[in-house]
Structures are given as structure tokens and as C-alpha cells.
Design a protein around this motif. Structure first.
Motif, short mmCIF file in Angstrom:
data_model
loop_
_atom_site.label_atom_id
_atom_site.label_comp_id
_atom_site.label_asym_id
_atom_site.label_seq_id
_atom_site.Cartn_x
_atom_site.Cartn_y
_atom_site.Cartn_z
N ASP A 125 49.47 -23.15 28.26
CA ASP A 125 50.75 -23.75 27.87
C ASP A 125 50.96 -23.69 26.37
O ASP A 125 52.09 -23.57 25.90
CB ASP A 125 50.80 -25.21 28.33
CG ASP A 125 50.84 -25.33 29.85
OD1 ASP A 125 51.85 -24.91 30.44
OD2 ASP A 125 49.86 -25.81 30.43
N VAL A 126 49.89 -23.79 25.60
CA VAL A 126 50.00 -23.78 24.14
C VAL A 126 48.69 -23.24 23.57
O VAL A 126 47.61 -23.43 24.15
CB VAL A 126 50.30 -25.19 23.59
CG1 VAL A 126 49.20 -26.18 23.96
CG2 VAL A 126 50.51 -25.17 22.08
N PHE A 127 48.80 -22.56 22.46
CA PHE A 127 47.62 -22.07 21.76
C PHE A 127 47.38 -22.96 20.55
O PHE A 127 48.31 -23.30 19.83
CB PHE A 127 47.82 -20.62 21.31
CG PHE A 127 46.60 -20.02 20.65
CD1 PHE A 127 45.58 -19.47 21.41
CD2 PHE A 127 46.45 -20.04 19.27
CE1 PHE A 127 44.45 -18.93 20.82
CE2 PHE A 127 45.33 -19.51 18.67
CZ PHE A 127 44.33 -18.96 19.44
N CYS A 128 46.13 -23.31 20.32
CA CYS A 128 45.80 -24.20 19.20
C CYS A 128 44.56 -23.69 18.48
O CYS A 128 43.53 -23.46 19.10
CB CYS A 128 45.58 -25.63 19.69
SG CYS A 128 45.24 -26.81 18.35
N LEU A 129 44.69 -23.51 17.16
CA LEU A 129 43.55 -23.12 16.34
C LEU A 129 43.62 -23.92 15.03
O LEU A 129 44.28 -23.52 14.08
CB LEU A 129 43.57 -21.63 16.06
CG LEU A 129 42.31 -21.06 15.40
CD1 LEU A 129 41.12 -21.10 16.36
CD2 LEU A 129 42.53 -19.63 14.91
N PRO A 130 42.94 -25.07 14.98
CA PRO A 130 43.02 -25.95 13.80
C PRO A 130 42.06 -25.50 12.68
O PRO A 130 41.06 -26.17 12.38
CB PRO A 130 42.65 -27.31 14.37
CG PRO A 130 41.78 -27.02 15.54
CD PRO A 130 42.20 -25.70 16.09
N CYS A 131 42.36 -24.35 12.08
CA CYS A 131 41.48 -23.77 11.07
C CYS A 131 41.28 -24.70 9.87
O CYS A 131 42.14 -25.52 9.55
CB CYS A 131 42.07 -22.45 10.57
SG CYS A 131 42.24 -21.21 11.84
N VAL A 163 45.32 -21.41 4.30
CA VAL A 163 45.55 -20.06 3.76
C VAL A 163 46.92 -19.50 4.18
O VAL A 163 47.95 -20.10 3.94
CB VAL A 163 44.38 -19.10 4.10
CG1 VAL A 163 43.10 -19.59 3.42
CG2 VAL A 163 44.12 -18.97 5.60
N GLU A 164 46.95 -18.38 4.87
CA GLU A 164 48.20 -17.68 5.17
C GLU A 164 48.98 -18.27 6.34
O GLU A 164 50.18 -17.98 6.51
CB GLU A 164 47.87 -16.21 5.49
CG GLU A 164 49.06 -15.28 5.66
CD GLU A 164 49.74 -14.91 4.35
OE1 GLU A 164 50.78 -14.24 4.40
OE2 GLU A 164 49.22 -15.30 3.28
N ILE A 165 48.35 -19.13 7.11
CA ILE A 165 48.94 -19.60 8.36
C ILE A 165 50.33 -20.22 8.19
O ILE A 165 51.27 -19.85 8.91
CB ILE A 165 47.98 -20.56 9.10
CG1 ILE A 165 46.74 -19.77 9.56
CG2 ILE A 165 48.66 -21.21 10.31
CD1 ILE A 165 45.61 -20.64 10.08
N PRO A 166 50.54 -21.17 7.26
CA PRO A 166 51.88 -21.77 7.15
C PRO A 166 52.96 -20.80 6.66
O PRO A 166 54.16 -21.11 6.75
CB PRO A 166 51.66 -22.92 6.17
CG PRO A 166 50.46 -22.55 5.38
CD PRO A 166 49.58 -21.79 6.34
N ARG A 167 52.56 -19.65 6.13
CA ARG A 167 53.56 -18.65 5.73
C ARG A 167 54.09 -17.89 6.94
O ARG A 167 55.15 -17.26 6.87
CB ARG A 167 52.96 -17.67 4.74
CG ARG A 167 52.44 -18.34 3.47
CD ARG A 167 51.97 -17.32 2.46
NE ARG A 167 51.36 -17.97 1.29
CZ ARG A 167 51.03 -17.34 0.17
NH1 ARG A 167 51.22 -16.03 0.08
NH2 ARG A 167 50.48 -17.99 -0.84
N ILE A 168 53.35 -17.95 8.04
CA ILE A 168 53.77 -17.29 9.27
C ILE A 168 54.33 -18.30 10.26
O ILE A 168 55.36 -18.07 10.89
CB ILE A 168 52.59 -16.53 9.92
CG1 ILE A 168 51.93 -15.58 8.91
CG2 ILE A 168 53.04 -15.78 11.16
CD1 ILE A 168 52.84 -14.52 8.35
N GLU A 197 39.60 -18.78 6.29
CA GLU A 197 40.11 -17.68 7.09
C GLU A 197 40.92 -16.72 6.22
O GLU A 197 41.27 -17.03 5.08
CB GLU A 197 41.02 -18.22 8.20
CG GLU A 197 40.31 -19.07 9.23
CD GLU A 197 39.46 -18.24 10.20
OE1 GLU A 197 39.49 -17.00 10.14
OE2 GLU A 197 38.75 -18.86 11.02
N GLY A 198 41.26 -15.56 6.81
CA GLY A 198 42.29 -14.70 6.23
C GLY A 198 43.57 -15.08 6.96
O GLY A 198 44.23 -16.04 6.60
N LYS A 232 36.72 -22.81 12.48
CA LYS A 232 37.69 -22.64 13.56
C LYS A 232 38.26 -23.96 14.05
O LYS A 232 39.30 -24.00 14.69
CB LYS A 232 37.08 -21.87 14.73
CG LYS A 232 36.53 -20.48 14.35
CD LYS A 232 37.63 -19.54 13.86
CE LYS A 232 37.08 -18.15 13.58
NZ LYS A 232 38.13 -17.20 13.14
N GLY A 233 37.53 -25.06 13.84
CA GLY A 233 38.08 -26.38 14.12
C GLY A 233 37.98 -26.88 15.54
O GLY A 233 38.75 -27.76 15.95
#
Length: 277
Positions: A199-205, A236-241, A214-215, A133-134
Motif C-alpha cells: 500500500d505504501v513504501f517507506c524508507l526512513p533514511c 540528502v537528496e530525498i526531499p528534492r525529489i 545515502e546518495g 536505512k532506518g
């Protein structure tokens, strides 16, 4: 004379007092922090070792005292009676016939050096305390930024997964514990409120040391749905979204710069939030 019911109810308190009284022989004052069984034990200790007795009375002791008759007997033996409000003082005088001059009001206080209004830039992370999860990368990035008005809100359960990391310990080790707030496991309306307030959401997977990846994290979709800018990684899929504000895995400096970018621009945060929604 106390009725037998009050005497029997106080027997355990007397036994405790008898056990601890020898250790109180050298104290100057016996102080009961509440006027419940703590006071009763202090009262019996006073009878045994003949030391002054002081008590602080809050509220529940006046309304749900575990031994009202012994309460009165113990109060009469106190050398100093303190309470936290003028109302309590009046109640003690009216209902318990304590002479008002025997009661001193010491109000509840807060440390204004610790509790004060402040504008914070809030970064939210919602995740199990797992390596992939980072959390560590996010904390190191915040450390690198050196902005005291940046605060990280951590939602997650350290016991939710086998081998959970000591995320609290990470914050302490990095010296940013004053900038991190742990909300524990949260869900429902409470979690929604936290999403809305950040203010911002951050998840450095990242892929962990065991090769686990991750999925696509549901929490990223949730943050997007709340219209929040999201910072994450090329994982994984994150940069596609997410086609903006993504950095390489384990890139502390890159993550710090990404946070700085959204920190400095309210316009960017609004545009990204609208786009994500």
C-alpha cells in the motif's frame, strides 16, 4: 526372507537402531513420522525392545521409498498405520496389500486461528539491514500507531553488508514480530510483485553513527515508478525529489503521523501514487 540387497541397504538403519534402542526401553510407543528410513529404524528398535510401533505415511514414501522391500516388512510389523489421505489408504491396500482396516486416515490440518482472511495495510521497506536505512525508526513508528491491521514487509539480506543489524531481533524486542513479514533477499519478478502488492513504501533514511549517509536510494525511484505513495525523510537528496510526506531523520512520532495520514486516506494514497509515477 529379505533379499541380500535389502538387507545390506538396511544395515545402517539397523546400526542406528541398535545405538538408540536402549534409550527407548522406557517409552510406550515408537512413532515414525515418515515411512522411510525413520520407519526402518523404528522397525529394528521394535524388534530389539519389543515396543509397539506406529507410523505416519505421507506420499513420497509410496512412490520413492528408499527400501521398498524393507518397507513392506516394516509395515507388516506396525501396530498402527496412519496416512494423510483416503487415496493413500486405497493405494496401500491395492499396491501393498495392506488390509484397509489396519489403516487410519488422519488428514492434514491447519490452525484456523492462525490462518484466516484479513485485510492488511502493507508498508514495504526494501533495504540492506544497515543503520542508515532506518528499520528501527519504522518499527518504532508502527509500534506507536498500535494498529494491528498494519503490516510491514521487509525485503533485504541481513548478510549483505558488513555490520548488518539484527532487524528480526528489533521486531521481537519491540513486540511487533506478528506484524512484520521478512521476505529475505529478493529481486526480479518476485520483487516487482511485492512492490505491486504493498500500500505504501517507506524508507526512513538517516545519517548513521559513523557519519555515513545515502546518495539517493534506487528503491525510492522504483517504488515511485510502481505508482506507490512513498514516505521518507529529509535526508540528502530525498526531499528534492519527494516534496510530500517527508519527516525529519530519527523522528519516530513524525513518521507515525505520516503513516497514519496515508493509512487513513485512500484518496491521498492514490494521488501521491499517480504523482510519483
Amino acid at each position: 526372507v529379505l533379499p541380500i540387497s535389502s538387507v545390506l541397504a538396511g544395515l545402517v538403519d539397523f546400526a542406528i537402531a541398535w545405538h538408540f534402542a536402549p534409550s527407548m526401553a522406557k517409552v510406550d510407543v515408537i512413532y515414525a513420522t515418515f515411512a522411510d528410513r525413520k520407519l526402518f529404524i523404528g522397525y529394528f528398535c521394535k524388534q530389539i525392545v519389543q515396543k509397539p510401533l506406529a507410523v505416519m505415511i505421507h506420499a513420497y514414501e509410496l512412490y520413492e521409498n528408499p527400501n521398498p522391500r524393507l518397507f513392506l516388512r516394516a509395515l507388516s510389523a506396525c501396530d498402527q498405520i496412519l496416512t494423510v489421505t483416503e487415496y493413500n489408504k486405497e493405494l496401500l491396500a491395492r499396491e501393498y496389500e495392506i488390509v484397509p482396516s489396519r489403516i487410519e486416515v488422519v488428514r492434514i490440518n491447519v490452525d484456523v486461528e492462525d490462518y484466516y482472511p484479513a485485510q492488511k495495510f502493507v508498508i514495504l521497506i526494501v533495504a540492506f539491514f544497515a543503520e542508515r536505512k532506518g528499520h528501527e525508526i519504522l518499527f518504532k513508528a508502527v509500534k506507536e500507531l498500535g494498529q494491528e491491521d498494519i503490516e510491514v514487509w521487509v525485503v533485504g539480506d541481513e548478510g549483505a553488508e558488513q555490520g548488518a543489524l539484527d532487524v528480526r531481533g528489533m521486531a521481537v524486542e519491540l513486540g511487533i514480530e506478528d506484524q512484520v513479514a521478512f521476505f529475505g533477499k529478493s529481486g526480479g519478478n518476485a520483487l516487482k510483485a511485492i512492490y505491486r502488492a504493498c500500500d505504501v513504501f517507506c524508507l526512513p533514511c538517516r545519517t548513521d553513527s559513523q557519519g555515513l549517509a545515502e546518495g539517493f536510494p534506487t528503491v525510492i525511484a522504483e517504488a515511485m515508478a510502481f505508482g506507490k505513495p512513498v514516505i521518507s525523510t529529509r535526508h540528502v537528496e530525498i526531499p528534492r525529489i519527494l516534496d510530500e510526506i517527508v519527516v525529519d531523520e530519527n523522528d519516530v512520532h513524525g513518521l507515525a503521523e505520516a503513516i497514519r495520514q496515508v493509512y487513513l486516506s485512500e484518496t491521498l494514497r492514490r494521488r501521491l501514487g499517480e504523482k510519483n509515477r
